[in-house]
Write an enzyme that holds these catalytic residues in place. Structure first.
Site, mmCIF file in Angstrom:
data_model
loop_
_atom_site.group_PDB
_atom_site.id
_atom_site.type_symbol
_atom_site.label_atom_id
_atom_site.label_comp_id
_atom_site.label_asym_id
_atom_site.label_seq_id
_atom_site.Cartn_x
_atom_site.Cartn_y
_atom_site.Cartn_z
ATOM 1 N N GLU B 284 0.829 -1.193 0.000
ATOM 2 C CA GLU B 284 0.000 0.000 0.000
ATOM 3 C C GLU B 284 0.871 1.254 0.000
ATOM 4 O O GLU B 284 0.579 2.243 -0.670
ATOM 5 C CB GLU B 284 -0.921 -0.014 1.224
ATOM 6 C CG GLU B 284 -2.132 0.881 1.097
ATOM 7 C CD GLU B 284 -3.128 0.621 2.218
ATOM 8 O OE1 GLU B 284 -3.898 -0.345 2.107
ATOM 9 O OE2 GLU B 284 -3.116 1.365 3.213
ATOM 10 N N GLU B 287 2.120 1.734 -3.375
ATOM 11 C CA GLU B 287 1.026 2.222 -4.212
ATOM 12 C C GLU B 287 0.785 3.708 -3.969
ATOM 13 O O GLU B 287 0.616 4.501 -4.905
ATOM 14 C CB GLU B 287 -0.246 1.423 -3.909
ATOM 15 C CG GLU B 287 -1.417 1.778 -4.812
ATOM 16 C CD GLU B 287 -2.706 1.079 -4.384
ATOM 17 O OE1 GLU B 287 -2.689 0.297 -3.406
ATOM 18 O OE2 GLU B 287 -3.739 1.325 -5.033
ATOM 19 N N CYS B 304 -8.342 -1.959 4.191
ATOM 20 C CA CYS B 304 -8.174 -3.081 5.134
ATOM 21 C C CYS B 304 -9.479 -3.533 5.751
ATOM 22 O O CYS B 304 -9.624 -4.678 6.144
ATOM 23 C CB CYS B 304 -7.267 -2.676 6.292
ATOM 24 S SG CYS B 304 -5.743 -1.941 5.774
ATOM 25 N N SER B 324 -7.355 1.839 -2.215
ATOM 26 C CA SER B 324 -6.125 1.119 -2.512
ATOM 27 C C SER B 324 -6.502 -0.229 -3.112
ATOM 28 O O SER B 324 -7.494 -0.833 -2.728
ATOM 29 C CB SER B 324 -5.341 0.913 -1.216
ATOM 30 O OG SER B 324 -4.450 -0.167 -1.377
ATOM 31 N N LYS B 363 -15.345 -9.651 8.425
ATOM 32 C CA LYS B 363 -14.340 -10.507 7.792
ATOM 33 C C LYS B 363 -14.941 -11.822 7.315
ATOM 34 O O LYS B 363 -14.464 -12.439 6.386
ATOM 35 C CB LYS B 363 -13.194 -10.794 8.769
ATOM 36 C CG LYS B 363 -12.280 -9.600 9.041
ATOM 37 C CD LYS B 363 -11.333 -9.303 7.889
ATOM 38 C CE LYS B 363 -10.481 -8.067 8.182
ATOM 39 N NZ LYS B 363 -9.812 -7.560 6.957
ATOM 40 N N GLU B 366 -16.071 -10.928 4.055
ATOM 41 C CA GLU B 366 -14.937 -10.671 3.167
ATOM 42 C C GLU B 366 -14.316 -11.984 2.687
ATOM 43 O O GLU B 366 -13.972 -12.141 1.505
ATOM 44 C CB GLU B 366 -13.871 -9.837 3.894
ATOM 45 C CG GLU B 366 -12.697 -9.455 2.997
ATOM 46 C CD GLU B 366 -11.457 -9.028 3.790
ATOM 47 O OE1 GLU B 366 -11.515 -7.965 4.430
ATOM 48 O OE2 GLU B 366 -10.449 -9.751 3.753
ATOM 49 N N GLU B 371 -13.570 -11.656 -4.740
ATOM 50 C CA GLU B 371 -12.382 -10.786 -4.876
ATOM 51 C C GLU B 371 -11.202 -11.317 -4.062
ATOM 52 O O GLU B 371 -10.070 -10.904 -4.265
ATOM 53 C CB GLU B 371 -12.692 -9.355 -4.397
ATOM 54 C CG GLU B 371 -13.657 -8.572 -5.270
ATOM 55 C CD GLU B 371 -15.097 -8.713 -4.805
ATOM 56 O OE1 GLU B 371 -15.416 -9.717 -4.117
ATOM 57 O OE2 GLU B 371 -15.916 -7.830 -5.137
ATOM 58 N N CYS B 508 -10.113 -1.565 14.854
ATOM 59 C CA CYS B 508 -10.382 -2.994 15.026
ATOM 60 C C CYS B 508 -10.408 -3.432 16.489
ATOM 61 O O CYS B 508 -11.048 -4.436 16.811
ATOM 62 C CB CYS B 508 -9.327 -3.811 14.291
ATOM 63 S SG CYS B 508 -9.170 -3.320 12.572
#
Lengths: 160, 587, 606
Positions: B284, B287, B304, B324, B363, B366, B371, B508
């Site tokens: 990242e 990037e 994230c 990102s 999560k 996710e 993806e 988190c």
């Protein structure tokens, strides 16, 4: 009005109202008037155009008894169960109409012609017991009189 | 703020003028019972548990919304109040699915606790039959959150969080009177509305009406399957929360006990997701520098947090190009486990069962995203939350607090201090700054505490000079705050180079999968701060505090990935997101 | 912009044109076209009269609001120069034709159709224009001194003086608990804010109440003018009227009234050139009784679920959108202009020591003269029931009067001499409420009446707080148990303790008063509860579980009507066989009784 036109019309209504605080409920009244009910597609449209969460629209729609999620019958029969009507035997009238239409209160006949609701006081207590059929108020009812009125509507719609 | 003097139960107290009576009482160590109250989030006077008597007042008043006034005389524990509270509790219990012994929230339930503490032994009412007999069915379709309306006491804390804090608003009070429920539009499943899976509603729920979708059975099954090679990764925040499930005060760090306990479950390898956090910084950070130097889309926004990603896809798709392209650390770790690790360990990727322990309910969603897939495989096969891990440890009858502790496994086992601070809001930004600063200056900088981005504030802004660049930075936690910031950017009122966004307020460490603390505990302690303090402590205790200095990171690039943002890195560690339907259901 | 001079000119002009006063030169015919009138068929009567007299010089037909005697609708009143007013009752289009031909044109009154309405003992302040003026014509309101009070307040009085006048008049809220109106205004006036609001509660939700509807249908400008005066008094420029969507006629007339007032500059910017601006917006309710509660009403105007908020903060400090707000109901506002014009002393001279002025009641239920009345505070209940109301139909015995709707209670026959005031009603366990007065006779079961109200409350509870949401439901279940013959010893005590709990712990006024119908019937009719529980006996022969229907073979003429109409097939019999009702099959709907032509079917306890 075709659905597309209705949607376009509604977008205008919503656009005009959006700036006014507290305009969600008035806009929902308009939506219901336009589309006949506040079903998922209509509420989605309201949420989208008014930029409020769908859950809020639904929360409001299910709080107020004037809003309904499903289309009502062509004839909406509301039997008043306010106090004045109640003490004068409105329940018997309601039961008679249930029997005639073969539906329970809160439902619509399968042909979509009649919806039957028990309503709170409509303020015509001087004429108790009363019922309304769409916008027409019928007062000083008896079971017989109510039966005649409903029969008249039934014959108008060609329903047996 | 001027002070106001009042008496509570005959004792004088002086409090700021904007205090409520409930707050003033707490200052005197009197905990007036509450159910709907959640400090700063839900103060609506609905549950009536906090009623007090005020001299000269008309009837009883809800202390959670009652402002203090000079000379006020308040009574909180009269016979009438005790009788009233019991009466209300009895009513609530009469409409509550009282399967307490098998309820997920047993012993961590605010209703159960009040019932016991206020001396209610039974409810004299019977639920009327014939209204569906039992309770409305539970909604278990969402990958993250399950709802059980039969347990809901309509305190509306979840509604306030979802609506006001997270800016999502997919749950609301529906219907009216006795038929009121907290639910979704058209009674859809949470899976079929624009829920971002953040689980903050679970954190707000005083009872067992909102809970994590439990995946421990799947994990136990994999552990019990001899054909499976079970690999765990553990997110940074878990170690700062897990201890609380075993009675450790908030802020306790249990990294090594945790690693040992997981191994004792019968898991083959335990890795530290801090490693993946470091990897994320490499990718990242590179990037970001690339975007800044080559005129790419800015502000670049971190990717994230899966709650944030879903929020962006659903509510602010116009910002998707700003995200990102990095997968989340969990996503990167999953990819690395199924490729780099598999090759090194000589295990077929399809035999690996990859489990992530996360402070997060989103999560779970996710991990199932296309993806995040690694070829035909999922990078992460199951996600369990901190609370689920605690339950597995308890179920395995491991005496957690007595464990000596163990190290994470090698190869991709260790992370830097920069990785560990991913758990708090501002941590990703700080970790990125540490690496970017070194890269851009070509030095090994020693001033690496970027305190401007620390702290629990929902939106933080700073301009950080790095080499020749002045990086305009914003750090946001809570999607409600994210929405506010994005609106300002859209309106041209704000502009940044880099934004860190975490879905959960505080980041988190207070994610939807972390230990649940009661309203009362949250009043007394800010768990965001308490857990974050531990996290920064942990950072300092790391010898290596910069991601690019983690030798395991150097090794993976040398052996496998070549360099940050390389072709292979892109293939494994990057992805992209697409707009998501705001009203996904078809009725 | 209208000036005071223009207003006076307009008044004079309309008085002459509309023949509103005794100096009339032409015939003025008025048809009561409020909801009750329309329901009874007044619209075709109105149209017939218009058509029949269209060609006649010197005759004008007007619509008006409620004249007051609902049972006699449709009502037509004929005012002629130099002659006494004639009131025609139960007019049909056919009768209307006759009235037009023989009376209006022929000048011969038709005694057989007319009836003199007796207003003895009544005093009309809030209703002063109802049934007299055309509510859809602002000029008629102006002709009857309309907007003079606003003009007086704006030109001659400071805001504080307005508030002082209202305070001194002793006017108390007509919608519920009777809070002093002037004091409410004073609190809101004292709170500084960039914006304040004046709200009118026209969400008349009490079943059996239609006072506010009648005022709005008959005299909408009285409310608009009062709201503007209130705005001036507290420093507000914006008003909202929250009205039930169930009142389409009132909504329409308010809409027209607001448009007309704006057109004349009586609402809007710089009214009478005073620099004071005031605007009013209509907001429709959507069918939630709780929105009659002030904080719920405001939440609803804000576009949300109409759930009450805890007080304090009171609306006078933080109301609509958290700004200082006053909320008064329609009838309260309808008194304001008269108080400003006639003075506080005048108003305070009417009524009793503690309750000033008059009160409008909607008389309904088991009473001969159903309709709308306005009496001075302190009028004994007996006078209302026996004199104005004309007693109970069918010679049945008066059992109780229910006031205050679901928040109120029943005043039993033994208390019939009670003078009606806020305090006396409270002492009796009822309340003034908005003014519905439902008469209950010996054929009504008081446990059933209590169950009826609880059913209402449960249905209309907003669901926010547990005492109301769950508590009223549990009470209703207990009442259902008792009325269905499953009552047990201890149920009454359970009801009482639940009622007490809800009263002291519910969030809003509606929740706190929800148990009142049960408490008041328990207080005066406890024996009926006990008989239901202990003896399975319903003295009024109402509760289905305790009664049965029987056919008296002597009286039965075997016409088969009962059998044909029975929805459950419980009646057997034929030409040669006695008709009997199978008790097990009978669902006790009572249809057979209403169908029977020979009075042969009786319901009785069994």
């Amino acid at each position: 009005m075709a659905t597309e036109e209705k949607i376009a019309r509604f977008r205008e209504i919503a656009a005009a109202a959006k700036g006014t605080s507290g305009s969600l409920i008035p806009v929902m009244h308009e939506a219901q008037e336009l589309f006949g009910c506040l079903d998922y597609e209509v509420e989605k449209l309201v949420a989208q155009e008014m930029e409020v969460p769908l859950a809020d629209v639904y929360g409001v729609a299910t709080f107020y008894s004037k809003f309904h999620l499903e289309a009502k019958g062509e004839y909406q029969i509301n039997v008043c169960l306010g106090t004045a009507c109640y003490v004068k035997g409105a329940e018997m009238i309601l039961e008679k109409i249930e029997d005639m239409l073969k539906i329970k209160v809160g439902h619509t006949t399968s042909d979509g012609k009649f919806s039957l609701e028990a309503t709170r006081c409509i303020g015509a207590c001087g004429l108790a017991p009363v019922m309304t059929v769409n916008d027409e108020v019928h007062g000083q009812l008896t079971v017989d009189k109510a039966e005649r009125i409903i029969k008249r509507y039934m014959s108008e719609t060609g329903r047996k | 703020m001027s002070e106001v003097n009042l008496t509570i139960n005959g004792r004088g107290v002086s409090v700021p003028a904007d205090y409520t009576v409930l707050m003033a009482a707490k200052k005197l160590n009197v905990n007036i019972p509450t159910l709907c109250y959640l400090k700063d989030v839900n103060q609506i006077g609905a549950c009536r548990m906090c009623l007090v008597e005020v001299k000269g007042g008309r009837g009883l008043s809800a202390s959670c919304v009652l402002p203090v006034t000079e000379g006020m005389e308040v009574w909180t524990n009269t016979p009438l109040l005790r009788e009233t509270r019991r009466g209300i509790l009895e009513l609530i219990l009469s409409n509550h699915n009282r399967e307490c012994t098998s309820c997920i929230r047993s012993q961590n339930c605010e209703l159960q606790r009040l019932t016991k503490e206020l001396g209610v032994t039974d409810s004299p009412y019977e639920r009327a039959e014939g209204e569906g007999g039992g309770f409305a069915p539970a909604d278990e379709k969402s990958l993250s959150i399950a709802r059980d309306p039969g347990k809901c006491i309509l305190c509306r804390r979840c509604v306030a969080v979802c609506h006001d804090v997270q800016g999502v608003g997919v749950i609301q009070a529906m219907g009216r009177g006795y038929n009121t429920v907290v639910g979704t539009a058209f009674d859809l499943s949470l899976a079929d509305v624009a829920c971002i899976n953040c689980g903050q509603c679970i954190q707000a729920c005083p009872v067992g009406a909102l809970k994590t979708k439990d995946d421990t059975d799947k994990v136990w099954a994999a552990i019990g399957d001899p054909a499976k090679h079970v690999v765990f990764q553990v997110a940074p925040s878990v170690r700062f929360g897990l201890g609380e499930e075993f009675g450790v005060p908030a802020g306790g760090i249990v990294t090594r006990q945790m690693a040992e306990a997981i191994k004792l479950l019968g898991v083959d390898k335990v890795f530290d997701a801090n490693f993946a956090a470091d990897l994320t910084i490499m990718e990242e950070g590179t990037e970001l520098i690339g975007r800044l130097q080559n005129g790419g889309v800015t502000p670049m926004i971190t990717s994230c947090s899966p709650g944030w990603i879903k929020y962006c896809e659903t509510y602010y798709p116009e910002f998707l190009p700003n995200l990102s392209s990095c997968k989340s650390p969990m996503g990167m770790m999953g990819a690395v486990i199924k490729t780099y690790y598999a090759e090194n360990a000589g295990v077929a990727p399809e035999d690996i069962y990859s489990v992530a322990v996360m402070p997060c309910t989103a999560k779970k969603f996710e991990a199932a995203r296309p993806e995040m897939s690694v070829g035909a495989l999922r990078g992460v096969d199951a996600v369990i939350t901190t609370r689920e891990l605690a339950r597995m440890i308890k179920e395995a009858r491991i005496d957690f607090l007595e464990l000596a502790g163990a190290d994470f496994d090698e190869l991709i086992g260790e992370g830097s201090g920069a990785g560990t601070i991913f758990g708090a809001t501002g941590g990703v930004a700080e970790a990125a700054l540490r690496t970017a600063a070194d890269i851009l200056t070509g030095q090994d900088l020693r001033e690496i505490d970027y305190t401007a981005v620390r702290g629990v504030k929902g939106i933080k802004e700073a301009v950080i000079p790095i080499g020749d660049l002045n990086v305009r930075l914003a750090v946001v936690s809570g999607t409600g705050n994210a929405g506010k910031l994005l609106e300002r950017i859209k309106a041209g009122e704000a502009d940044y180079d880099f934004i860190e966004i975490m879905a959960c307020p505080g980041g988190c460490v207070t994610g939807g999968g972390q230990p649940i603390r009661s309203s009362d505990e949250k009043y007394k302690k800010d768990f965001r701060a308490a857990r974050a303090t531990a996290l920064y402590q942990d950072d300092v205790e790391h010898e290596i505090r910069k991601s690019h200095q983690n030798p395991l990171i150097t090794k993976i690039y040398a052996d496998y990935l070549e360099k940050p943002n390389s072709h292979r890195a892109h293939e494994l560690l990057h992805t992209h997101y697409t707009e998501r339907e705001l009203y996904p259901a078809n009725i | 912009m209208l000036t005071l001079e223009n207003l006076n000119e307009l008044r004079q002009k309309t008085l002459t044109r509309s023949n509103l006063d005794d100096k009339r030169q032409e015939t003025r015919v008025v048809v009561g076209l409020a909801t009750c009138g329309i329901a009874a068929g007044a619209q075709p009567v109105f149209e017939t009269l218009k058509a029949e007299t269209a060609a006649v010089q010197g005759v004008n037909v007007y619509r008006a609001g409620c004249i007051g005697a609902c049972r006699l609708e449709p009502l037509v009143e004929v005012y002629e120069p130099g002659r006494a007013k004639v009131t025609y009752t139960r007019v049909t289009p056919e009768k209307a034709k006759e009235i037009a031909a023989r009376h209006i044109i022929g000048k011969t009154r038709l005694d057989e159709y007319s009836e003199e309405l007796d207003f003895t003992g009544q005093l009309r302040i809030a209703l002063r224009n109802c049934g007299i003026i055309d509510p859809e014509d602002i000029n008629e309101y102006i002709a009857r001194d309309g907007y003079q009070a606003l003009a007086k307040a704006l030109s001659d009085m400071k805001p504080l003086e307005v508030i002082e006048t209202i305070k001194k008049s002793g006017l108390r809220g007509r919608g519920g608990a009777g809070f002093p109106t002037g004091l409410k205004w004073q609190f809101a006036a004292q709170n500084e804010s960039d914006q304040k609001y004046v709200c009118c509660n026209a969400d008349e939700g009490d079943p059996g109440a239609f006072m506010d509807r009648s005022v709005l249908e008959g005299d909408p400008h009285a409310v608009l003018e009062a709201m503007a005066i209130a705005g001036y008094a507290i420093g507000s420029t914006k008003g909202f009227i929250y009205i039930r969507a169930e009142y389409p006629v009132a909504v329409k007339r308010l809409d027209i009234a607001i448009t007309q007032a704006k057109a004349l500059g009586l609402l809007g910017e710089n009214i009478f050139g005073s620099g004071f601006s005031f605007d009013i917006e209509l907001r429709l309710g959507a069918g939630a009784f709780v929105c009659g509660e002030e904080t719920a009403l405001m939440t609803s105007i804000e576009g949300k679920r109409g759930e009450p908020r805890p007080r304090p903060p009171f609306p006078a400090a933080q109301g609509l959108w958290r700004k200082p707000t006053i909320l008064n109901n329609v009838e309260t506002f309808a008194n304001i202009a008269q108080i400003i014009l006639n003075g506080a002393e005048w108003f305070a001279g009417i009524g009793t020591e503690r309750s000033k002025g008059t009160k409008v009641f909607a008389l309904g239920g088991k009473i001969n003269n159903t309709g709308l009345i306005e009496v001075p505070m302190g009028t004994p209940l007996r006078f209302i029931i026996e004199q104005i109301g004309g007693g109970i139909p069918g010679g049945r015995a008066f059992k109780a009067a229910q006031t205050g709707g679901p928040s109120g209670g029943c005043i039993p026959a033994v208390k019939i001499d009670t003078p009606i005031e806020y305090e006396t009603l409270l002492e009796l366990g009822s309340m003034m409420g908005s003014g519905g007065l439902i008469v209950i006779d010996e054929d009504n079961c008081m446990v059933d009446v209590a169950r009826f109200f609880l059913d209402f409350t449960v249905d209309e509870s907003c669901g926010k707080c547990p005492p109301c949401r769950i508590g009223t439901k549990r009470m209703l279940e207990l009442l259902g148990k008792i009325t269905s013959g499953r009552g047990e010893a201890g149920d009454i005590e359970k009801l009482e303790s639940l009622a007490a709990l809800i009263k002291r712990s519910a969030l809003c006024g509606l929740g706190q008063t929800a148990p009142n119908p049960v408490l008041s019937t328990l207080r005066y009719f406890r024996r009926e509860y006990e008989e239901h529980i202990r003896d399975n006996y319903c003295a009024a022969v109402v509760c289905k579980a305790m009664i049965c229907y029987e056919i008296d073979a002597e009286k039965c003429i075997r016409c088969n009507l009962c059998k044909r109409n029975c929805p459950s097939g419980a009646v057997t019999g034929g030409k040669d066989v006695d008709y009997v009702i199978d008790r097990d099959a009978c669902i006790k709907c009572g249809l057979c009784v209403s169908k029977c032509r020979s009075d042969a079917i009786k319901k009785k306890n069994c």
